[in-house]
Scaffold this motif. Structure first.
Motif, PDB file in Angstrom:
ATOM      1  N   SER A 100      31.281  -0.852   9.136  1.00 21.40           N
ATOM      2  CA  SER A 100      29.968  -1.458   9.335  1.00 21.40           C
ATOM      3  C   SER A 100      28.846  -0.490   8.967  1.00 21.40           C
ATOM      4  O   SER A 100      27.832  -0.891   8.376  1.00 21.40           O
ATOM      5  N   LEU A 101      29.030   0.790   9.324  1.00 22.34           N
ATOM      6  CA  LEU A 101      28.040   1.792   8.929  1.00 22.34           C
ATOM      7  C   LEU A 101      27.934   1.883   7.404  1.00 22.34           C
ATOM      8  O   LEU A 101      26.835   1.962   6.851  1.00 22.34           O
ATOM      9  N   THR A 102      29.088   1.860   6.739  1.00 19.06           N
ATOM     10  CA  THR A 102      29.091   1.894   5.274  1.00 19.06           C
ATOM     11  C   THR A 102      28.377   0.670   4.711  1.00 19.06           C
ATOM     12  O   THR A 102      27.602   0.768   3.752  1.00 19.06           O
ATOM     13  N   GLY A 103      28.650  -0.487   5.290  1.00 16.89           N
ATOM     14  CA  GLY A 103      28.018  -1.715   4.822  1.00 16.89           C
ATOM     15  C   GLY A 103      26.509  -1.650   4.897  1.00 16.89           C
ATOM     16  O   GLY A 103      25.810  -2.102   3.981  1.00 16.89           O
ATOM     17  N   PHE A 104      26.012  -1.074   5.981  1.00 15.32           N
ATOM     18  CA  PHE A 104      24.555  -0.988   6.101  1.00 15.32           C
ATOM     19  C   PHE A 104      23.971   0.064   5.173  1.00 15.32           C
ATOM     20  O   PHE A 104      23.041  -0.205   4.408  1.00 15.32           O
ATOM     21  N   TRP A 105      24.518   1.287   5.226  1.00 14.07           N
ATOM     22  CA  TRP A 105      23.867   2.387   4.534  1.00 14.07           C
ATOM     23  C   TRP A 105      24.104   2.369   3.025  1.00 14.07           C
ATOM     24  O   TRP A 105      23.199   2.654   2.242  1.00 14.07           O
ATOM     25  N   ASP A 106      25.306   2.035   2.591  1.00 13.26           N
ATOM     26  CA  ASP A 106      25.610   2.057   1.159  1.00 13.26           C
ATOM     27  C   ASP A 106      25.216   0.763   0.449  1.00 13.26           C
ATOM     28  O   ASP A 106      25.002   0.772  -0.769  1.00 13.26           O
ATOM     29  N   ILE A 107      25.171  -0.346   1.185  1.00 18.62           N
ATOM     30  CA  ILE A 107      24.937  -1.638   0.552  1.00 18.62           C
ATOM     31  C   ILE A 107      23.581  -2.237   0.950  1.00 18.62           C
ATOM     32  O   ILE A 107      22.710  -2.461   0.115  1.00 18.62           O
ATOM     33  N   ASP A 108      23.398  -2.478   2.243  1.00 18.13           N
ATOM     34  CA  ASP A 108      22.161  -3.126   2.697  1.00 18.13           C
ATOM     35  C   ASP A 108      20.921  -2.301   2.368  1.00 18.13           C
ATOM     36  O   ASP A 108      19.855  -2.860   2.081  1.00 18.13           O
ATOM     37  N   TRP A 109      21.059  -0.988   2.420  1.00 13.77           N
ATOM     38  CA  TRP A 109      19.916  -0.117   2.158  1.00 13.77           C
ATOM     39  C   TRP A 109      19.418  -0.278   0.718  1.00 13.77           C
ATOM     40  O   TRP A 109      18.225  -0.151   0.438  1.00 13.77           O
ATOM     41  N   ILE A 110      20.317  -0.595  -0.199  1.00 13.73           N
ATOM     42  CA  ILE A 110      19.934  -0.844  -1.588  1.00 13.73           C
ATOM     43  C   ILE A 110      19.290  -2.223  -1.739  1.00 13.73           C
ATOM     44  O   ILE A 110      18.206  -2.364  -2.315  1.00 13.73           O
ATOM     45  N   THR A 111      19.983  -3.248  -1.241  1.00 10.87           N
ATOM     46  CA  THR A 111      19.482  -4.614  -1.439  1.00 10.87           C
ATOM     47  C   THR A 111      18.144  -4.817  -0.738  1.00 10.87           C
ATOM     48  O   THR A 111      17.277  -5.534  -1.254  1.00 10.87           O
ATOM     49  N   LEU A 112      17.959  -4.191   0.415  1.00 13.68           N
ATOM     50  CA  LEU A 112      16.702  -4.321   1.141  1.00 13.68           C
ATOM     51  C   LEU A 112      15.525  -3.869   0.278  1.00 13.68           C
ATOM     52  O   LEU A 112      14.545  -4.609   0.114  1.00 13.68           O
ATOM     53  N   TRP A 113      15.622  -2.682  -0.302  1.00 15.77           N
ATOM     54  CA  TRP A 113      14.491  -2.151  -1.067  1.00 15.77           C
ATOM     55  C   TRP A 113      14.374  -2.807  -2.432  1.00 15.77           C
ATOM     56  O   TRP A 113      13.276  -2.900  -2.996  1.00 15.77           O
ATOM     57  N   GLY A 114      15.496  -3.293  -2.968  1.00 16.15           N
ATOM     58  CA  GLY A 114      15.416  -4.074  -4.202  1.00 16.15           C
ATOM     59  C   GLY A 114      14.605  -5.342  -4.008  1.00 16.15           C
ATOM     60  O   GLY A 114      13.759  -5.695  -4.843  1.00 16.15           O
ATOM     61  N   VAL A 115      14.853  -6.029  -2.898  1.00 12.16           N
ATOM     62  CA  VAL A 115      14.104  -7.255  -2.608  1.00 12.16           C
ATOM     63  C   VAL A 115      12.647  -6.930  -2.270  1.00 12.16           C
ATOM     64  O   VAL A 115      11.736  -7.694  -2.615  1.00 12.16           O
ATOM     65  N   VAL A 116      12.407  -5.802  -1.600  1.00 12.83           N
ATOM     66  CA  VAL A 116      11.023  -5.381  -1.327  1.00 12.83           C
ATOM     67  C   VAL A 116      10.262  -5.204  -2.647  1.00 12.83           C
ATOM     68  O   VAL A 116       9.109  -5.653  -2.777  1.00 12.83           O
ATOM     69  N   ILE A 117      10.880  -4.566  -3.636  1.00 11.39           N
ATOM     70  CA  ILE A 117      10.219  -4.403  -4.937  1.00 11.39           C
ATOM     71  C   ILE A 117       9.944  -5.759  -5.576  1.00 11.39           C
ATOM     72  O   ILE A 117       8.839  -6.020  -6.081  1.00 11.39           O
ATOM     73  N   PHE A 118      10.943  -6.647  -5.549  1.00  5.93           N
ATOM     74  CA  PHE A 118      10.754  -7.972  -6.140  1.00  5.93           C
ATOM     75  C   PHE A 118       9.624  -8.729  -5.455  1.00  5.93           C
ATOM     76  O   PHE A 118       8.771  -9.338  -6.120  1.00  5.93           O
TER      77      PHE A 118
END
Length: 536
Positions: free
Chosen positions: A72-90
């Motif tokens: 779960s930690l990997t899911g948040f830090w390695d994955i969600d952390w990327i998609t979150l800021w990608g969507v923020v840019i969009f």
């Protein structure tokens, strides 16, 4: 005491495989059968997976919870952390009007020929949207534009979906490849490169299909150069980045190179006949195109600038030359003994503060220096992002917990052992499993998390090149995206087919099978003719 995986707990290979498939069957029933939302389905699936791991594969409860927590930690830090800021840019680009300016400029560069519009917008612009945000947004954005050009709505959604095939493995700033590396332990750059080699051949086909879908055989007679330039230019931008930089930017560089190449090509070449949807020839009045506002050079530069910033920052930050992604402040792990290799296997979480997601955050901060949105806009950006992403963030956390328990308990090894009985013919099944996986989960990332280890183990047991099967799994998942219910739900959000995703999926199905058949051929080519390209 160290946990030892059990290879065949049911003492019958086929029965053990059936038991190992129960978590997937539960997810299928919840997502596709009962249409339960993804985050709740994954939580229920996690409970079932833990129960199977503890009750059948005899994993100690504490070990199972430990593996789930690290996943779960990997899911948040390695994955969600990327998609979150990608969507923020969009969302920053959309709420400040920059993306509309970019879209207007791009449309103004196209001719009135539906083939040009389809390749330039659905193919190239769709790849840019997939590379930045993914999650079905390319469908939702592109379908209304294509409808405005005269394509029937259901067909417009299909065109947007098929155009979205090739970029999905590197979607949302490379998240599917990062997920695959996280669960398999294979080097990130090696997986990025192997998937890039497969996608480079896969991407030769979709532009031809797109031209056929909007104009039939007639459109291919004088429109084939457009398909050639559209595919090769995308590959030219995507391939080198996937091989030598990493998985974060291949879609974005592929789309931007494709834009540039197509626009230059259109200065020296035009189809002999200007065709509308269905291959109907347009007269001079109809061919004049939409009346769009003229943009100043400053407006065009402002529209391009965020993508340039993103590429420069992410390349400098995450490339092989950068020490930043390798910095680790914390390492947590749980170990066991593999039932396949009889060697130590583990689940681990490494807190690397300067991972890809942080580079995208840094890109956004630099973009803000140029854009300078008001505080009210910033508030809207975060409100919209959290509304859009909270479910995906929860799914990212729980799907990786589920996947790590499935893999570490020995369930993946048992399933791999059963599939290995098929022998070398499994090369035909590998991309199909990815295709099925995304139809169940709706996510290339989730499919790689669930099936990646199993595909890797089958490859080891059969002596395949180590990168081949997990790469085919990932690309098979991207081919299945047009029939993924969750993707379709987002993709039809701007159409009249809201809550009628089934009709859209049926309309897309046949053409995804065509692309899947081509992918199987590509897999066979690498297996028989160039296996060395799929080895570490």
């Amino acid at each position: 005491m160290v946990f030892h995986q059990i290879l065949n707990p049911a003492h019958h290979v086929a029965l053990t495989a059936i038991l190992a498939l129960i978590p997937f069957a539960v997810l299928l029933a919840l997502l596709a059968g009962f249409r339960i939302t993804a985050w709740l389905s994954v939580i229920v699936g996690s409970i079932v997976t833990l129960a199977m791991a503890i009750g059948v594969w005899k994993m100690p409860l504490g070990t199972g919870l430990h593996a789930y927590f690290l996943g779960s930690l990997t899911g948040f830090w390695d994955i969600d952390w990327i998609t979150l800021w990608g969507v923020v840019i969009f969302n920053t680009l959309t709420l400040t009007g920059i993306f509309d300016t970019f879209k207007t400029w791009l449309i103004s560069q196209a001719t009135a020929d539906i083939r040009v519009q389809t390749i330039l917008l659905a193919w190239s612009l769709g790849a840019l949207l997939e590379g930045l945000v993914g999650f079905g947004y390319p469908w939702a954005v592109m379908a209304p534009i294509l409808i405005g050009f005269g394509i029937v709505e259901l067909d417009a959604i299909r065109v947007a979906a098929i155009a979205n095939n090739a970029p999905v493995s590197y979607g949302a700033l490379g998240v599917p490849i990062i997920a695959l590396a996280a669960v398999t332990g294979l080097p990130l750059l090696s997986l990025s490169a192997s998937v890039g080699k497969i996608v480079a051949l896969l991407a030769l086909l979709p532009p031809w299909l797109l031209i056929y879908l909007v104009t039939g055989k007639k459109g291919l007679r004088d429109g084939w150069p457009l398909a050639v330039v559209g595919s090769l230019s995308y590959i030219l931008g995507q391939f080198p980045v996937s091989q030598w930089v990493g998985p974060y930017l291949p879609d974005i560089t592929g789309s931007l190179v494709s834009f540039g190449a197509l626009l230059l090509f259109l200065r020296v070449w035009r189809p002999r006949h200007i065709l509308g949807y269905g291959g109907v020839e347009l007269d001079e009045v109809a061919a004049a195109g939409p009346d769009l506002p003229r943009l100043s050079a400053k407006e065009v530069w402002r529209a391009w600038m965020p993508f340039i910033v993103l590429i420069v920052v992410v390349v400098l930050w995450t490339g092989p030359w950068s020490p930043l992604p390798k910095i680790s402040w914390l390492l947590l792990k749980v170990t066991g003994i593999s039932s396949i290799s009889h060697k130590v296997t583990d689940v681990e979480f490494s807190f690397t503060p300067f991972v890809g997601g942080t580079s995208i955050l840094a890109s956004w901060l630099v973009i803000l220096l140029f854009v300078r949105p008001q505080a009210a806009i910033l508030k809207q950006i975060f409100q919209k992002t959290l509304y859009q992403m909270w479910g995906a963030i929860v799914v990212g956390i729980f799907i990786f917990g589920l996947a790590d328990v499935f893999n570490f308990s020995g369930m993946a090894a048992s399933l791999a052992y059963a599939f290995s009985r098929i022998g070398p013919a499994f090369i035909l099944l590998a991309p199909i499993l990815g295709w099925i996986g995304v139809a169940l989960s709706g996510s290339n990332t989730s499919t790689n998390a669930m099936f990646g280890v199993m595909q890797t183990l089958v490859g080891k047991l059969l002596g395949f090149p180590i990168l081949l099967l997990p790469s085919l799994n990932s690309v098979g998942a991207e081919v299945g995206k047009p029939i993924a219910p969750q993707t379709a739900s987002v993709g039809v959000s701007t159409s009249q087919y809201v809550r009628s995703e089934g009709e859209v999926i049926r309309h897309n199905l046949g053409w995804t099978l065509v692309v899947l058949a081509w992918l199987i051929v590509v897999g066979l080519l690498y297996y028989f003719l160039a296996p060395g390209l799929m080895r570490l």
